[in-house]
Design an enzyme around this catalytic site. Structure first.
Site, PDB file in Angstrom:
ATOM      1  N   ASN A   7     -22.102  40.234  16.705  1.00  0.00           N
ATOM      2  CA  ASN A   7     -20.991  39.462  16.138  1.00  0.00           C
ATOM      3  C   ASN A   7     -19.872  40.459  15.849  1.00  0.00           C
ATOM      4  O   ASN A   7     -19.895  41.168  14.851  1.00  0.00           O
ATOM      5  CB  ASN A   7     -21.448  38.741  14.873  1.00  0.00           C
ATOM      6  CG  ASN A   7     -20.378  37.829  14.298  1.00  0.00           C
ATOM      7  OD1 ASN A   7     -19.224  37.866  14.696  1.00  0.00           O
ATOM      8  ND2 ASN A   7     -20.771  37.012  13.337  1.00  0.00           N
ATOM      9  N   LYS A  14     -21.709  43.074  13.201  1.00  0.00           N
ATOM     10  CA  LYS A  14     -23.038  42.712  12.726  1.00  0.00           C
ATOM     11  C   LYS A  14     -23.938  42.558  13.944  1.00  0.00           C
ATOM     12  O   LYS A  14     -23.532  41.951  14.942  1.00  0.00           O
ATOM     13  CB  LYS A  14     -22.998  41.401  11.931  1.00  0.00           C
ATOM     14  CG  LYS A  14     -22.195  41.480  10.642  1.00  0.00           C
ATOM     15  CD  LYS A  14     -22.175  40.136   9.937  1.00  0.00           C
ATOM     16  CE  LYS A  14     -21.338  40.199   8.668  1.00  0.00           C
ATOM     17  NZ  LYS A  14     -21.276  38.872   7.989  1.00  0.00           N
ATOM     18  N   HIS A 158     -16.902  27.302  13.842  1.00  0.00           N
ATOM     19  CA  HIS A 158     -18.240  27.269  13.226  1.00  0.00           C
ATOM     20  C   HIS A 158     -19.192  26.364  14.014  1.00  0.00           C
ATOM     21  O   HIS A 158     -20.210  25.917  13.483  1.00  0.00           O
ATOM     22  CB  HIS A 158     -18.190  26.764  11.768  1.00  0.00           C
ATOM     23  CG  HIS A 158     -17.515  27.694  10.816  1.00  0.00           C
ATOM     24  ND1 HIS A 158     -16.746  27.244   9.760  1.00  0.00           N
ATOM     25  CD2 HIS A 158     -17.485  29.048  10.754  1.00  0.00           C
ATOM     26  CE1 HIS A 158     -16.261  28.277   9.092  1.00  0.00           C
ATOM     27  NE2 HIS A 158     -16.704  29.388   9.662  1.00  0.00           N
ATOM     28  N   HIS A 186     -20.088  23.503   6.277  1.00  0.00           N
ATOM     29  CA  HIS A 186     -20.356  24.940   6.363  1.00  0.00           C
ATOM     30  C   HIS A 186     -19.375  25.626   5.420  1.00  0.00           C
ATOM     31  O   HIS A 186     -18.181  25.723   5.705  1.00  0.00           O
ATOM     32  CB  HIS A 186     -20.156  25.431   7.803  1.00  0.00           C
ATOM     33  CG  HIS A 186     -20.327  26.911   7.959  1.00  0.00           C
ATOM     34  ND1 HIS A 186     -21.410  27.468   8.603  1.00  0.00           N
ATOM     35  CD2 HIS A 186     -19.560  27.960   7.561  1.00  0.00           C
ATOM     36  CE1 HIS A 186     -21.296  28.786   8.588  1.00  0.00           C
ATOM     37  NE2 HIS A 186     -20.175  29.106   7.959  1.00  0.00           N
ATOM     38  N   ASN A 189     -16.777  32.089   2.975  1.00  0.00           N
ATOM     39  CA  ASN A 189     -15.409  32.577   2.826  1.00  0.00           C
ATOM     40  C   ASN A 189     -14.483  31.824   3.764  1.00  0.00           C
ATOM     41  O   ASN A 189     -13.351  31.493   3.439  1.00  0.00           O
ATOM     42  CB  ASN A 189     -15.342  34.078   3.108  1.00  0.00           C
ATOM     43  CG  ASN A 189     -13.975  34.647   2.772  1.00  0.00           C
ATOM     44  OD1 ASN A 189     -13.459  34.448   1.686  1.00  0.00           O
ATOM     45  ND2 ASN A 189     -13.376  35.335   3.724  1.00  0.00           N
ATOM     46  N   GLY A 190     -14.998  31.528   4.974  1.00  0.00           N
ATOM     47  CA  GLY A 190     -14.386  30.543   5.854  1.00  0.00           C
ATOM     48  C   GLY A 190     -15.193  29.265   5.726  1.00  0.00           C
ATOM     49  O   GLY A 190     -16.411  29.316   5.589  1.00  0.00           O
ATOM     50  N   ILE A 308     -21.752  29.701   0.467  1.00  0.00           N
ATOM     51  CA  ILE A 308     -21.494  28.879  -0.710  1.00  0.00           C
ATOM     52  C   ILE A 308     -22.359  27.627  -0.681  1.00  0.00           C
ATOM     53  O   ILE A 308     -22.971  27.243  -1.684  1.00  0.00           O
ATOM     54  CB  ILE A 308     -20.004  28.504  -0.790  1.00  0.00           C
ATOM     55  CG1 ILE A 308     -19.148  29.753  -1.023  1.00  0.00           C
ATOM     56  CG2 ILE A 308     -19.751  27.477  -1.884  1.00  0.00           C
ATOM     57  CD1 ILE A 308     -17.666  29.518  -0.857  1.00  0.00           C
ATOM     58  N   ASN A 311     -25.912  28.540  -1.666  1.00  0.00           N
ATOM     59  CA  ASN A 311     -26.200  29.294  -2.885  1.00  0.00           C
ATOM     60  C   ASN A 311     -25.487  28.827  -4.150  1.00  0.00           C
ATOM     61  O   ASN A 311     -25.854  29.266  -5.241  1.00  0.00           O
ATOM     62  CB  ASN A 311     -25.871  30.775  -2.654  1.00  0.00           C
ATOM     63  CG  ASN A 311     -26.709  31.392  -1.547  1.00  0.00           C
ATOM     64  OD1 ASN A 311     -27.928  31.337  -1.601  1.00  0.00           O
ATOM     65  ND2 ASN A 311     -26.064  31.939  -0.535  1.00  0.00           N
ATOM     66  N   GLU A 361     -27.044  31.476  12.622  1.00  0.00           N
ATOM     67  CA  GLU A 361     -26.280  31.546  13.862  1.00  0.00           C
ATOM     68  C   GLU A 361     -26.868  32.557  14.834  1.00  0.00           C
ATOM     69  O   GLU A 361     -26.785  32.374  16.050  1.00  0.00           O
ATOM     70  CB  GLU A 361     -24.823  31.892  13.541  1.00  0.00           C
ATOM     71  CG  GLU A 361     -24.093  30.804  12.776  1.00  0.00           C
ATOM     72  CD  GLU A 361     -22.724  31.229  12.302  1.00  0.00           C
ATOM     73  OE1 GLU A 361     -21.738  30.863  12.956  1.00  0.00           O
ATOM     74  OE2 GLU A 361     -22.651  31.928  11.274  1.00  0.00           O
TER      75      GLU A 361
END
Length: 376
Positions: A7, A14, A158, A186, A189-190, A308, A311, A361
């Site tokens: 990614n 990542k 996404h 989803h 942060n985005g 988010i 969690n 993902e």
């Protein structure tokens, strides 16, 4: 089979080596500050990945293929694709639509092609899942020439996460994916929310770029376009400065001075600005959920996912509290005790099943890579 999933971000990478059948990870890592003084470029970042693989797995690392996440596939790509020089050029050409992501992906693809020329590579696009949207959902009411000659339309993002999570939710409900009518939020942060009808994307909140839709960590989400033109006309911002402001200084950060949801939730008891940020973010999401419920003829399920969504029990509670007109009833204990597996958090009498499904993902990309290569 082992798939190296990569990614590529504008300044990060990542990576994880996964067995696509079992989901077992052999190795994973994260490289930051690429091009910012830490690591020179994406080629050097790949060298660090190779060193990690050699150190942990030996020079015969057993990787059979590389699967890449690519944010924007435009109208060219509606499914995963085998990497060729032409495909890399197409991804690069779409850079104006995803300037933070596609150039990095193209650079990474070239680096992998040079280092492992015989290793098959597959690209999986965030936009691909949304190619099933009806035209009434993806067209903008602007002059036709802007779409036909410049590709200005809603693309959505996404998609890999939305598709994976919808499939898991359908399995949890005991139905086939093609029978799933639901809404997937989803939230990270985005953030984006997608209406899924008969297992396919029907509408989604992000648009031409990932800026549209929900309130995000640093992104504004939906905004009257005249705000942009007025601020430029008044000389308060240049176009470049506005782009930075709307993408990096807005959202939760702009409203509350904090971009992380946990910090906003923790501050809400004593900070009116933080409470307002929560209210605005939740209200925006509630409006989308209500509209998408109508769009798909009634949702069976509402699914929360992402950092988010998975969690933040307080934010899920705020959102669901505003959905009681749809018959949503939350089980408070279940909401506060979500495990790292698909969890139903709605009460038994809820008209819509609400659940939390961890997204993965990387596994989705590994599976898509293996599937494409097995069918060549």
């Amino acid at each position: 089979m082992r798939v190296l999933v990569m990614n590529w971000g504008s300044s990060s990478l990542k990576y994880v080596i996964i067995d696509p059948e079992t989901g077992d990870e052999a190795l994973s890592g994260n490289i930051e500050e690429i091009g910012l003084g830490g690591v020179a470029d994406h080629g050097e970042a790949l060298g660090l990945v190779t060193e990690h693989m050699d150190r942990e797995l030996g020079s015969d690392h057993g990787v059979d293929a590389v699967g890449h996440r690519v944010v924007h596939g435009g109208e060219k790509f509606s499914e995963p694709a085998l990497v060729t020089p032409e495909v890399i050029e197409e991804i690069d050409a779409l850079s104006p639509l995803a300037p933070l992501h596609n150039p990095a992906a193209a650079s990474g693809l070239r680096a992998v092609s040079e280092q492992w020329p015989d290793l098959p590579q597959v690209v999986v696009f965030d936009t691909a899942f949304h190619r099933t949207m009806p035209e009434k959902a993806w067209r903008y009411a602007i002059p036709d020439v802007l779409y036909k000659e410049h590709g200005v339309r809603r693309y959505g993002f996404h998609g890999t996460s939305h598709e994976y999570v919808a499939g898991v939710a359908a399995t949890t409900l005991g139905i086939a994916s093609a029978e799933f009518n639901g809404i997937v939020a989803h939230l990270g942060n985005g953030a984006s929310v997608t209406a899924i009808r008969a297992g396919k994307s029907y509408d989604t909140s992000m648009g031409y770029t990932p800026l549209a839709g929900l309130v995000m960590g640093t992104r504004s989400g939906d905004l009257d376009p005249s705000v942009v033109t007025q601020l430029i006309e008044r000389g308060l911002y240049t176009a470049d400065e506005l782009d930075v402001m709307l993408n990096k200084r807005s959202g939760l950060l702009g409203l509350a001075g904090r971009s992380h949801m946990k910090e906003v939730v923790d501050a809400a008891a004593t900070s009116p600005e933080a409470q307002l940020a929560l209210d605005v973010a939740a209200y925006r999401l509630q409006k989308y959920i209500g509209g998408y419920h109508v769009a798909i003829g009634g949702a069976q399920c509402l699914v929360f996912t992402g950092g988010i969504g998975e969690n933040s029990a307080p934010f899920r509670e705020i959102v669901c509290r505003g959905l009681t007109p749809l018959g949503v009833e939350l089980d408070e204990e279940a909401n506060n005790n979500v495990a790292k597996e698909p969890t139903v958090i709605s009460a038994e009498g809820s008209a819509i099943t609400v659940m939390v499904v961890p997204t993965d993902e990387e596994v989705a990309i590994a599976k898509a890579t293996a599937h494409l290569l097995s069918n060549l």
